[in-house]
Design a protein around this motif. Sequence first.
Motif, PDB file in Angstrom:
ATOM      1  N   GLU A 217       0.816  -1.220   0.000  1.00 25.96           N
ATOM      2  CA  GLU A 217       0.000   0.000   0.000  1.00 25.96           C
ATOM      3  C   GLU A 217       0.843   1.261   0.000  1.00 25.96           C
ATOM      4  OE1 GLU A 217      -3.412   1.734   2.917  1.00 25.96           O
ATOM      5  OE2 GLU A 217      -3.449  -0.411   2.519  1.00 25.96           O
ATOM      6  N   ASN A 218       2.022   1.195   0.619  1.00 23.65           N
ATOM      7  CA  ASN A 218       2.872   2.388   0.710  1.00 23.65           C
ATOM      8  C   ASN A 218       3.949   2.441  -0.374  1.00 23.65           C
ATOM      9  OD1 ASN A 218       4.458   0.300   1.554  1.00 23.65           O
ATOM     10  ND2 ASN A 218       5.234   1.307   3.400  1.00 23.65           N
ATOM     11  N   ALA A 219       3.822   1.623  -1.429  1.00 27.94           N
ATOM     12  CA  ALA A 219       4.858   1.560  -2.461  1.00 27.94           C
ATOM     13  C   ALA A 219       4.815   2.752  -3.407  1.00 27.94           C
ATOM     14  CB  ALA A 219       4.719   0.269  -3.267  1.00 27.94           C
ATOM     15  N   LEU A 220       3.668   3.414  -3.494  1.00 26.99           N
ATOM     16  CA  LEU A 220       3.509   4.521  -4.442  1.00 26.99           C
ATOM     17  C   LEU A 220       3.398   5.844  -3.705  1.00 26.99           C
ATOM     18  CD1 LEU A 220       0.927   2.678  -6.666  1.00 26.99           C
ATOM     19  CD2 LEU A 220       3.146   3.466  -7.491  1.00 26.99           C
ATOM     20  N   CYS A 221       4.040   6.865  -4.264  1.00 31.66           N
ATOM     21  CA  CYS A 221       3.997   8.177  -3.636  1.00 31.66           C
ATOM     22  C   CYS A 221       3.938   9.262  -4.704  1.00 31.66           C
ATOM     23  CB  CYS A 221       5.217   8.395  -2.731  1.00 31.66           C
ATOM     24  SG  CYS A 221       6.786   8.495  -3.638  1.00 31.66           S
ATOM     25  N   ILE A 222       3.779  10.491  -4.252  1.00 27.61           N
ATOM     26  CA  ILE A 222       3.727  11.651  -5.146  1.00 27.61           C
ATOM     27  C   ILE A 222       4.811  12.626  -4.715  1.00 27.61           C
ATOM     28  CG2 ILE A 222       2.324  13.596  -5.944  1.00 27.61           C
ATOM     29  CD1 ILE A 222      -0.142  11.884  -5.399  1.00 27.61           C
ATOM     30  N   ARG A 223       5.529  13.160  -5.691  1.00 25.05           N
ATOM     31  CA  ARG A 223       6.594  14.120  -5.411  1.00 25.05           C
ATOM     32  C   ARG A 223       6.397  15.375  -6.248  1.00 25.05           C
ATOM     33  NH1 ARG A 223      13.044  13.467  -6.940  1.00 25.05           N
ATOM     34  NH2 ARG A 223      13.750  15.446  -6.037  1.00 25.05           N
ATOM     35  N   GLU A 224       6.344  16.520  -5.592  1.00 22.61           N
ATOM     36  CA  GLU A 224       6.198  17.785  -6.300  1.00 22.61           C
ATOM     37  C   GLU A 224       7.547  18.483  -6.397  1.00 22.61           C
ATOM     38  OE1 GLU A 224       3.523  21.890  -6.341  1.00 22.61           O
ATOM     39  OE2 GLU A 224       3.472  20.571  -4.581  1.00 22.61           O
ATOM     40  N   LEU A 225       7.874  18.945  -7.595  1.00 20.39           N
ATOM     41  CA  LEU A 225       9.089  19.705  -7.853  1.00 20.39           C
ATOM     42  C   LEU A 225       8.752  21.179  -8.003  1.00 20.39           C
ATOM     43  CD1 LEU A 225      10.668  17.355 -10.554  1.00 20.39           C
ATOM     44  CD2 LEU A 225      11.352  17.525  -8.153  1.00 20.39           C
ATOM     45  N   PRO A 226       9.731  22.077  -7.888  1.00 27.28           N
ATOM     46  CA  PRO A 226       9.463  23.498  -8.119  1.00 27.28           C
ATOM     47  C   PRO A 226       8.814  23.729  -9.486  1.00 27.28           C
ATOM     48  CG  PRO A 226      11.642  23.208  -7.174  1.00 27.28           C
ATOM     49  CD  PRO A 226      11.140  21.841  -7.488  1.00 27.28           C
ATOM     50  N   ALA A 227       7.854  24.630  -9.526  1.00 28.26           N
ATOM     51  CA  ALA A 227       7.079  24.860 -10.742  1.00 28.26           C
ATOM     52  C   ALA A 227       7.958  25.220 -11.935  1.00 28.26           C
ATOM     53  CB  ALA A 227       6.044  25.959 -10.504  1.00 28.26           C
ATOM     54  N   GLU A 228       9.088  25.893 -11.683  1.00 26.10           N
ATOM     55  CA  GLU A 228       9.937  26.332 -12.804  1.00 26.10           C
ATOM     56  C   GLU A 228      10.647  25.159 -13.485  1.00 26.10           C
ATOM     57  OE1 GLU A 228      12.336  27.056  -8.957  1.00 26.10           O
ATOM     58  OE2 GLU A 228      10.292  27.345  -9.667  1.00 26.10           O
ATOM     59  N   GLN A 229      10.615  23.963 -12.893  1.00 25.03           N
ATOM     60  CA  GLN A 229      11.211  22.800 -13.521  1.00 25.03           C
ATOM     61  C   GLN A 229      10.227  22.079 -14.437  1.00 25.03           C
ATOM     62  OE1 GLN A 229      13.483  20.299 -10.844  1.00 25.03           O
ATOM     63  NE2 GLN A 229      14.251  22.043  -9.686  1.00 25.03           N
ATOM     64  N   GLY A 230       9.022  22.610 -14.541  1.00 24.75           N
ATOM     65  CA  GLY A 230       8.013  22.027 -15.400  1.00 24.75           C
ATOM     66  C   GLY A 230       7.639  22.974 -16.516  1.00 24.75           C
ATOM     67  N   PRO A 231       6.414  22.863 -17.036  1.00 27.99           N
ATOM     68  CA  PRO A 231       5.373  21.956 -16.569  1.00 27.99           C
ATOM     69  C   PRO A 231       5.607  20.529 -17.070  1.00 27.99           C
ATOM     70  CG  PRO A 231       4.583  23.195 -18.448  1.00 27.99           C
ATOM     71  CD  PRO A 231       5.950  23.723 -18.148  1.00 27.99           C
ATOM     72  N   GLY A 232       5.209  19.572 -16.239  1.00 35.22           N
ATOM     73  CA  GLY A 232       5.316  18.184 -16.640  1.00 35.22           C
ATOM     74  C   GLY A 232       4.963  17.249 -15.516  1.00 35.22           C
ATOM     75  N   VAL A 233       4.659  16.016 -15.879  1.00 28.16           N
ATOM     76  CA  VAL A 233       4.356  14.981 -14.897  1.00 28.16           C
ATOM     77  C   VAL A 233       4.775  13.641 -15.478  1.00 28.16           C
ATOM     78  CG1 VAL A 233       1.982  14.722 -15.756  1.00 28.16           C
ATOM     79  CG2 VAL A 233       2.556  13.958 -13.431  1.00 28.16           C
ATOM     80  N   ILE A 234       5.318  12.777 -14.634  1.00 29.91           N
ATOM     81  CA  ILE A 234       5.743  11.451 -15.054  1.00 29.91           C
ATOM     82  C   ILE A 234       5.450  10.455 -13.942  1.00 29.91           C
ATOM     83  CG2 ILE A 234       8.110  11.921 -14.247  1.00 29.91           C
ATOM     84  CD1 ILE A 234       9.119   9.958 -16.328  1.00 29.91           C
ATOM     85  N   LEU A 235       4.985   9.288 -14.319  1.00 25.11           N
ATOM     86  CA  LEU A 235       4.824   8.177 -13.392  1.00 25.11           C
ATOM     87  C   LEU A 235       5.965   7.204 -13.645  1.00 25.11           C
ATOM     88  CD1 LEU A 235       3.109   6.532 -11.318  1.00 25.11           C
ATOM     89  CD2 LEU A 235       2.039   5.431 -13.312  1.00 25.11           C
ATOM     90  N   MET A 236       6.717   6.872 -12.594  1.00 23.64           N
ATOM     91  CA  MET A 236       7.819   5.915 -12.715  1.00 23.64           C
ATOM     92  C   MET A 236       7.586   4.749 -11.764  1.00 23.64           C
ATOM     93  SD  MET A 236      11.125   8.440 -13.173  1.00 23.64           S
ATOM     94  CE  MET A 236      10.661   9.509 -11.791  1.00 23.64           C
ATOM     95  N   LEU A 237       7.622   3.551 -12.308  1.00 21.43           N
ATOM     96  CA  LEU A 237       7.431   2.325 -11.547  1.00 21.43           C
ATOM     97  C   LEU A 237       8.735   1.545 -11.560  1.00 21.43           C
ATOM     98  CD1 LEU A 237       3.976   1.280 -13.066  1.00 21.43           C
ATOM     99  CD2 LEU A 237       4.395   2.585 -10.959  1.00 21.43           C
ATOM    100  N   GLU A 238       9.146   1.075 -10.402  1.00 19.59           N
ATOM    101  CA  GLU A 238      10.471   0.462 -10.239  1.00 19.59           C
ATOM    102  C   GLU A 238      10.344  -0.902  -9.577  1.00 19.59           C
ATOM    103  OE1 GLU A 238      14.068   1.409  -7.122  1.00 19.59           O
ATOM    104  OE2 GLU A 238      13.215   3.096  -8.239  1.00 19.59           O
ATOM    105  N   ALA A 239      10.965  -1.908 -10.188  1.00 18.88           N
ATOM    106  CA  ALA A 239      11.014  -3.254  -9.608  1.00 18.88           C
ATOM    107  C   ALA A 239      12.475  -3.640  -9.431  1.00 18.88           C
ATOM    108  CB  ALA A 239      10.305  -4.253 -10.503  1.00 18.88           C
ATOM    109  N   ARG A 240      12.878  -3.878  -8.194  1.00 19.47           N
ATOM    110  CA  ARG A 240      14.276  -4.189  -7.881  1.00 19.47           C
ATOM    111  C   ARG A 240      14.460  -5.698  -7.709  1.00 19.47           C
ATOM    112  NH1 ARG A 240      12.783  -0.121  -4.541  1.00 19.47           N
ATOM    113  NH2 ARG A 240      12.714  -1.535  -2.755  1.00 19.47           N
ATOM    114  N   TYR A 241      15.490  -6.197  -8.355  1.00 19.96           N
ATOM    115  CA  TYR A 241      15.881  -7.601  -8.215  1.00 19.96           C
ATOM    116  C   TYR A 241      17.345  -7.643  -7.794  1.00 19.96           C
ATOM    117  CZ  TYR A 241      11.552  -8.582 -10.731  1.00 19.96           C
ATOM    118  OH  TYR A 241      10.239  -8.651 -11.107  1.00 19.96           O
ATOM    119  N   ALA A 242      17.829  -8.823  -7.454  1.00 18.68           N
ATOM    120  CA  ALA A 242      19.202  -8.938  -6.955  1.00 18.68           C
ATOM    121  C   ALA A 242      20.219  -8.451  -7.979  1.00 18.68           C
ATOM    122  CB  ALA A 242      19.491 -10.393  -6.570  1.00 18.68           C
TER     123      ALA A 242
END
Length: 338
Positions: A217-242
């Motif tokens: 349930e806590n694997a996904l989060c939202i991060r806001e960057l300073p407005a001048e670094q946008g406009p834009g939005v991206i969803l990134m999903l990460e799966a870690r293996y050995a």
Amino acid sequence: MIIIDGSEGEGGGQIVRNSCALSLVTGEPFRITHVRGKRSKPGLMRQHVTAVEAACVISGAEVRGLAVGSSELEFRPGKAEPGEYHFAVGTAGSTGLVLQTVLMPLILAGGPSRLVLEGGTHNMLAPPFDFIEKSFLPVIERMGPKVRARIVRHGFYPRGGGRIEIDIEPAPLAAIECIERGVAQGVAGQAMFAGVPFDIADRMVKRAAKDLPDWPENALCIRELPAEQGPGVILMLEARYAHVTEVVSGFGQLSVPAERLAKTSAARMKGYAEAQAFAGPYLADQLILPFVLAGGGAFTTVKPSQHTLTAIDIAQRFTGRRITLARQPAGEHLLTVG
């Protein structure tokens, strides 16, 4: 001189970038006709011009036809020299794709180098910085060189303005085998946004959570960057293996619902998780150059894309080394060099 029809295969800018990198390492000059012949706007774009300029700066190479919109390019390589270099794409053109052009030549240049690249760090037509840092560079370090990447400022398409810094400690590329991804070690995801409504990122995360019910349930989060670094939005999903980390991304686009982008990204991540391969499609593209320049090695990947097949063709033409693909019983494909 190697003559390449830039409309063959995937017909995009990868042919230009990989040809420059391989030319600098092998000393083989080349000419590309019909540059990016399969794209809606054929010819060189600003980021391709910057990538070729970077190849010239680090080596003293000579080039003809280097201009935005040019459909033919001739490149005569010099010798890549280590040093400190600063390149600015000037738009949201990808810093990562410029890095792809000069990284292998500098890794093999015999001395440490430092790169500062300015432009887009999160661009829908290129792997985001997070993929380079977490998926690609750890494999390079297993091959011998040490490459440290850090992001100073994010830059979304179309404004750009991002900055990344790369420190390279060269070493000969060792042939390695990347067959198994290893034990699963965790998953994570974030919707990162700047200068757009919070609601867009929130909807992305909620849809991804719905389509990935096995994720904590806590694997996904939202991060806001300073407005001048946008406009834009991206969803990134990460799966870690050995032995590898896969990063799947979905970029916000005008007129495309956030939920649809999240659904597509989640489906791609589920497809990778269910496969047995080491490399996803984008990592496979990136690994062709280092593996062929190492002169050997092997890795497993999902069904090869046209991008990957084109990268293989270009690599074989410059090096003469054989690259084979063989489908395995579980469905993954084994790529072997030499």
